[in-house]
Scaffold this motif. Structure first.
Motif, PDB file in Angstrom:
ATOM      1  N   VAL A  72     -28.321  42.030 -29.389  1.00 40.05           N
ATOM      2  CA  VAL A  72     -26.933  42.321 -29.030  1.00 40.05           C
ATOM      3  C   VAL A  72     -26.653  43.825 -28.928  1.00 40.05           C
ATOM      4  O   VAL A  72     -25.686  44.225 -28.298  1.00 40.05           O
ATOM      5  N   SER A  76     -25.558  42.169 -23.643  1.00 37.73           N
ATOM      6  CA  SER A  76     -24.267  41.565 -23.973  1.00 37.73           C
ATOM      7  C   SER A  76     -24.235  40.100 -23.542  1.00 37.73           C
ATOM      8  O   SER A  76     -24.979  39.676 -22.661  1.00 37.73           O
ATOM      9  N   ILE A  80     -19.687  40.968 -25.149  1.00 37.95           N
ATOM     10  CA  ILE A  80     -19.938  41.417 -26.521  1.00 37.95           C
ATOM     11  C   ILE A  80     -21.374  41.871 -26.605  1.00 37.95           C
ATOM     12  O   ILE A  80     -22.301  41.087 -26.420  1.00 37.95           O
ATOM     13  N   GLY A  81     -21.571  43.146 -26.869  1.00 40.11           N
ATOM     14  CA  GLY A  81     -22.908  43.695 -26.990  1.00 40.11           C
ATOM     15  C   GLY A  81     -23.055  44.958 -26.182  1.00 40.11           C
ATOM     16  O   GLY A  81     -22.097  45.479 -25.608  1.00 40.11           O
ATOM     17  N   ASP A  83     -24.655  47.765 -23.375  1.00 39.80           N
ATOM     18  CA  ASP A  83     -24.782  47.793 -21.920  1.00 39.80           C
ATOM     19  C   ASP A  83     -25.995  48.610 -21.480  1.00 39.80           C
ATOM     20  O   ASP A  83     -26.085  49.035 -20.348  1.00 39.80           O
ATOM     21  N   ALA A  87     -26.922  42.137 -18.986  1.00 43.98           N
ATOM     22  CA  ALA A  87     -26.153  41.099 -19.680  1.00 43.98           C
ATOM     23  C   ALA A  87     -26.935  39.794 -19.599  1.00 43.98           C
ATOM     24  O   ALA A  87     -27.643  39.548 -18.624  1.00 43.98           O
ATOM     25  N   MET A 161     -24.121  49.477 -32.489  1.00 44.06           N
ATOM     26  CA  MET A 161     -23.477  49.360 -31.175  1.00 44.06           C
ATOM     27  C   MET A 161     -22.432  50.452 -30.988  1.00 44.06           C
ATOM     28  O   MET A 161     -22.010  50.726 -29.878  1.00 44.06           O
ATOM     29  N   HIS A 170     -19.932  49.754 -27.948  1.00 47.31           N
ATOM     30  CA  HIS A 170     -20.706  48.962 -27.002  1.00 47.31           C
ATOM     31  C   HIS A 170     -20.529  47.476 -27.291  1.00 47.31           C
ATOM     32  O   HIS A 170     -21.467  46.716 -27.285  1.00 47.31           O
ATOM     33  N   TYR A 171     -19.326  47.115 -27.559  1.00 46.08           N
ATOM     34  CA  TYR A 171     -19.016  45.714 -27.706  1.00 46.08           C
ATOM     35  C   TYR A 171     -17.574  45.500 -27.335  1.00 46.08           C
ATOM     36  O   TYR A 171     -16.770  46.428 -27.331  1.00 46.08           O
TER      37      TYR A 171
END
Length: 175
Positions: A72, A76, A80-81, A83, A87, A161, A170-171
């Motif tokens: 994660v 993502s 959520i997660g 980049d 994804a 993240m 990053h989420y």
């Protein structure tokens, strides 16, 4: 040609009925024996009696592993997660995927993934075959991804993240 056709029929039978082992004795393919029900107790490895055995793939376990192992941080699901890597939303996955093809794609990107893991996690992610199977099931499961949320992500991974504390998160939260 007749022998080839017969072997193809037997291969299709093997694929259709994975609990039955078949043996090629030259000109005929015969049923060897019924394989026992496999579980973690009686199947210590992936090979059994010269056959490859597919593990049971559990998308719920894969959801937990995707977050806890650190996937994660770079990938993502539902926004959520991270980049830093593609994804892995089920909606963008092929409807039918050979799990070995998924693993082969990971292998082709292994050098970059390992470098990112060392940079982002300060370590490389270790996965067993069963864990990889479960993660593959998760990234193909609309049902499990629908319930995936930031609450699934351990605090350590949330901190990773949040790159360099510069406020760059990053989420996200699924809208």
């Amino acid at each position: 040609m007749k022998n080839f056709r017969w072997k193809m029929i037997m291969i299709m039978a093997l694929v259709s009925f994975p609990g039955i082992a078949w043996t090629d004795t030259g000109h005929e393919v015969t049923k060897r024996h019924q394989m026992p029900q496999m579980n973690d107790d009686n199947m210590p490895g992936m090979m059994r009696e010269g056959m490859l055995v597919m593990p049971q793939m559990d998308p719920a376990r894969g959801r937990a592993l995707f977050a806890s192992k650190g996937c994660v941080v770079c990938h993502s699901v539902n926004g959520i997660g991270g980049d830093d890597a593609p994804a892995l939303d089920a909606s963008s996955m092929p409807l039918m995927m050979n799990p070995f093809e998924f693993a082969a794609k990971m292998w082709r990107g292994a050098e970059a993934m390992v470098a990112l893991q060392r940079e982002e996690l300060d370590e490389t992610i270790e996965l067993t075959g069963q864990e990889l199977a479960d993660i593959i099931a998760f990234v193909h499961s609309h049902k499990e991804q629908a319930i995936f949320s930031i609450a699934d992500v351990p605090e350590r991974m949330k901190k990773l993240m949040d790159h360099s504390g510069a406020g760059e998160h990053h989420y996200g939260v699924k809208n």
